[in-house]
Design a protein around this motif. Sequence first.
Motif, PDB file in Angstrom:
ATOM      1  N   PHE B  59       0.832  -1.194   0.000  1.00  0.00           N
ATOM      2  CA  PHE B  59       0.000   0.000   0.000  1.00  0.00           C
ATOM      3  C   PHE B  59       0.873   1.253   0.000  1.00  0.00           C
ATOM      4  N   THR B  60       0.411   2.263  -0.715  1.00  0.00           N
ATOM      5  CA  THR B  60       1.029   3.572  -0.680  1.00  0.00           C
ATOM      6  C   THR B  60      -0.060   4.632  -0.561  1.00  0.00           C
ATOM      7  N   ALA B  61       0.328   5.789  -0.095  1.00  0.00           N
ATOM      8  CA  ALA B  61      -0.612   6.911  -0.025  1.00  0.00           C
ATOM      9  C   ALA B  61       0.181   8.188  -0.198  1.00  0.00           C
ATOM     10  N   ASP B  62      -0.290   9.030  -1.059  1.00  0.00           N
ATOM     11  CA  ASP B  62       0.373  10.307  -1.321  1.00  0.00           C
ATOM     12  C   ASP B  62      -0.499  11.456  -0.858  1.00  0.00           C
ATOM     13  N   LEU B  63       0.108  12.357  -0.135  1.00  0.00           N
ATOM     14  CA  LEU B  63      -0.618  13.528   0.328  1.00  0.00           C
ATOM     15  C   LEU B  63      -0.689  14.538  -0.817  1.00  0.00           C
ATOM     16  N   ASN B  64      -1.895  14.887  -1.210  1.00  0.00           N
ATOM     17  CA  ASN B  64      -2.102  15.878  -2.260  1.00  0.00           C
ATOM     18  C   ASN B  64      -2.730  17.110  -1.616  1.00  0.00           C
ATOM     19  N   LYS B  65      -1.899  18.099  -1.357  1.00  0.00           N
ATOM     20  CA  LYS B  65      -2.394  19.280  -0.641  1.00  0.00           C
ATOM     21  C   LYS B  65      -3.363  20.095  -1.497  1.00  0.00           C
ATOM     22  N   GLY B  66      -3.152  20.068  -2.799  1.00  0.00           N
ATOM     23  CA  GLY B  66      -4.042  20.814  -3.680  1.00  0.00           C
ATOM     24  C   GLY B  66      -5.464  20.267  -3.642  1.00  0.00           C
ATOM     25  N   GLU B  67      -5.565  18.953  -3.630  1.00  0.00           N
ATOM     26  CA  GLU B  67      -6.882  18.311  -3.597  1.00  0.00           C
ATOM     27  C   GLU B  67      -7.282  17.934  -2.174  1.00  0.00           C
ATOM     28  N   THR B  68      -6.445  18.247  -1.212  1.00  0.00           N
ATOM     29  CA  THR B  68      -6.646  17.853   0.200  1.00  0.00           C
ATOM     30  C   THR B  68      -7.084  16.399   0.288  1.00  0.00           C
ATOM     31  N   SER B  69      -6.259  15.546  -0.304  1.00  0.00           N
ATOM     32  CA  SER B  69      -6.581  14.122  -0.309  1.00  0.00           C
ATOM     33  C   SER B  69      -5.385  13.303   0.151  1.00  0.00           C
ATOM     34  N   PHE B  70      -5.691  12.108   0.595  1.00  0.00           N
ATOM     35  CA  PHE B  70      -4.653  11.163   1.040  1.00  0.00           C
ATOM     36  C   PHE B  70      -5.191   9.765   0.754  1.00  0.00           C
ATOM     37  N   HIS B  71      -5.372   9.485  -0.519  1.00  0.00           N
ATOM     38  CA  HIS B  71      -5.966   8.210  -0.917  1.00  0.00           C
ATOM     39  C   HIS B  71      -4.980   7.065  -0.740  1.00  0.00           C
ATOM     40  N   LEU B  72      -5.493   5.931  -0.332  1.00  0.00           N
ATOM     41  CA  LEU B  72      -4.678   4.724  -0.126  1.00  0.00           C
ATOM     42  C   LEU B  72      -4.806   3.842  -1.357  1.00  0.00           C
ATOM     43  N   LYS B  73      -3.671   3.388  -1.880  1.00  0.00           N
ATOM     44  CA  LYS B  73      -3.693   2.630  -3.129  1.00  0.00           C
ATOM     45  C   LYS B  73      -2.859   1.366  -3.027  1.00  0.00           C
ATOM     46  N   LYS B  74      -3.298   0.379  -3.787  1.00  0.00           N
ATOM     47  CA  LYS B  74      -2.512  -0.843  -3.937  1.00  0.00           C
ATOM     48  C   LYS B  74      -2.781  -1.370  -5.346  1.00  0.00           C
ATOM     49  N   PRO B  75      -1.745  -1.696  -6.089  1.00  0.00           N
ATOM     50  CA  PRO B  75      -1.959  -2.081  -7.495  1.00  0.00           C
ATOM     51  C   PRO B  75      -2.644  -3.433  -7.674  1.00  0.00           C
ATOM     52  N   PHE B  76      -2.384  -4.368  -6.763  1.00  0.00           N
ATOM     53  CA  PHE B  76      -2.960  -5.719  -6.898  1.00  0.00           C
ATOM     54  C   PHE B  76      -3.483  -6.171  -5.532  1.00  0.00           C
ATOM     55  N   ALA B  77      -4.780  -6.139  -5.352  1.00  0.00           N
ATOM     56  CA  ALA B  77      -5.362  -6.494  -4.058  1.00  0.00           C
ATOM     57  C   ALA B  77      -5.230  -7.983  -3.766  1.00  0.00           C
ATOM     58  N   GLN B  78      -5.016  -8.300  -2.506  1.00  0.00           N
ATOM     59  CA  GLN B  78      -4.935  -9.672  -2.036  1.00  0.00           C
ATOM     60  C   GLN B  78      -6.064  -9.945  -1.044  1.00  0.00           C
ATOM     61  N   GLU B  79      -6.427 -11.226  -0.899  1.00  0.00           N
ATOM     62  CA  GLU B  79      -7.532 -11.556   0.008  1.00  0.00           C
ATOM     63  C   GLU B  79      -7.240 -11.100   1.433  1.00  0.00           C
ATOM     64  N   GLU B  80      -5.983 -11.173   1.828  1.00  0.00           N
ATOM     65  CA  GLU B  80      -5.635 -10.787   3.198  1.00  0.00           C
ATOM     66  C   GLU B  80      -5.726  -9.283   3.433  1.00  0.00           C
ATOM     67  N   ASP B  81      -5.996  -8.527   2.373  1.00  0.00           N
ATOM     68  CA  ASP B  81      -6.190  -7.084   2.542  1.00  0.00           C
ATOM     69  C   ASP B  81      -7.593  -6.743   3.031  1.00  0.00           C
ATOM     70  N   SER B  82      -8.473  -7.729   3.032  1.00  0.00           N
ATOM     71  CA  SER B  82      -9.833  -7.482   3.513  1.00  0.00           C
ATOM     72  C   SER B  82      -9.786  -7.036   4.968  1.00  0.00           C
ATOM     73  N   ALA B  83     -10.313  -5.863   5.226  1.00  0.00           N
ATOM     74  CA  ALA B  83     -10.227  -5.274   6.571  1.00  0.00           C
ATOM     75  C   ALA B  83     -10.977  -3.952   6.566  1.00  0.00           C
ATOM     76  N   MET B  84     -10.992  -3.332   7.739  1.00  0.00           N
ATOM     77  CA  MET B  84     -11.550  -1.989   7.879  1.00  0.00           C
ATOM     78  C   MET B  84     -10.391  -1.012   7.862  1.00  0.00           C
ATOM     79  N   TYR B  85     -10.504   0.030   7.054  1.00  0.00           N
ATOM     80  CA  TYR B  85      -9.429   1.000   6.917  1.00  0.00           C
ATOM     81  C   TYR B  85      -9.924   2.381   7.361  1.00  0.00           C
ATOM     82  N   TYR B  86      -9.116   3.033   8.189  1.00  0.00           N
ATOM     83  CA  TYR B  86      -9.454   4.357   8.673  1.00  0.00           C
ATOM     84  C   TYR B  86      -8.352   5.345   8.276  1.00  0.00           C
ATOM     85  N   CYS B  87      -8.772   6.467   7.749  1.00  0.00           N
ATOM     86  CA  CYS B  87      -7.873   7.573   7.487  1.00  0.00           C
ATOM     87  C   CYS B  87      -7.898   8.497   8.706  1.00  0.00           C
ATOM     88  N   ALA B  88      -6.760   9.036   9.080  1.00  0.00           N
ATOM     89  CA  ALA B  88      -6.707   9.900  10.262  1.00  0.00           C
ATOM     90  C   ALA B  88      -5.823  11.107  10.009  1.00  0.00           C
TER      91      ALA B  88
END
Lengths: 114, 111
Positions: B59-88
């Motif tokens: 997983f990676t996440a880039d802070l985009n101050k212009g868009e005030t975003s911090f999206h979490l990305k992964k190119p190829f999802a795996q079954e073990e990625d199933s979970a609850m994700y919180y941005c803070a």
Amino acid sequence: GAGVSQSPSNKVTEKGKDVELRCDPISGHTALYWYRQSLGQGLEFLIYFQGNSAPDKSGLPSDRFSAERTGGSVSTLTIQRTQQEDSAVYLCASSLGRGGYGYTFGSGTRLTVV
Amino acid sequence: AQRVTQPEKLLSVFKGAPVELKCNYSYSGSPELFWYVQYSRQRLQLLLRHISRESIKGFTADLNKGETSFHLKKPFAQEEDSAMYYCALSGIMNTGNQFYFGTGTSLTVIP
């Protein structure tokens, strides 16, 4: 301690009774936070301590909820006259009190009011 | 005012597909952003923080101050990625240093 410790891990109580939930943060962590996680819901902020003082109590849902922290360490969250809607997982987290370090969470106390 | 917004409560993707969990924030200063993850029956734990510019579990996440975003990305999802994700978000408020969490996104990776 090595991590944030919460007790009890599970608590079943009758409606109308008072409960106390305990949080023992990581040693040296000055900031302590209480959150509530209800089924299917996100994290609901309750209260924040910096040392023994609570500069932000804005998340406490009613005056039945109170919390204290003594010695800059252990914190107790008290819920008086519990109601069924209080049923949730209560999470405690601590941090060094400065941004950038993130939180360390405890495993939570699952409260069930019957 | 909601400081951290996660618009998707539920997200399902197929194994091997790219995944993006959205997070937008509202803060006037220079915030510090984090992603936390909670796997089934485990405690909430820190996944990554923007100041470290790290990749954790793909997983990676880039802070985009212009868009005030911090999206979490992964190119190829795996079954073990199933979970609850919180941005803070961590920032200095009038009450001192404070954390704000989004409402979370439940990710399900379909085999």
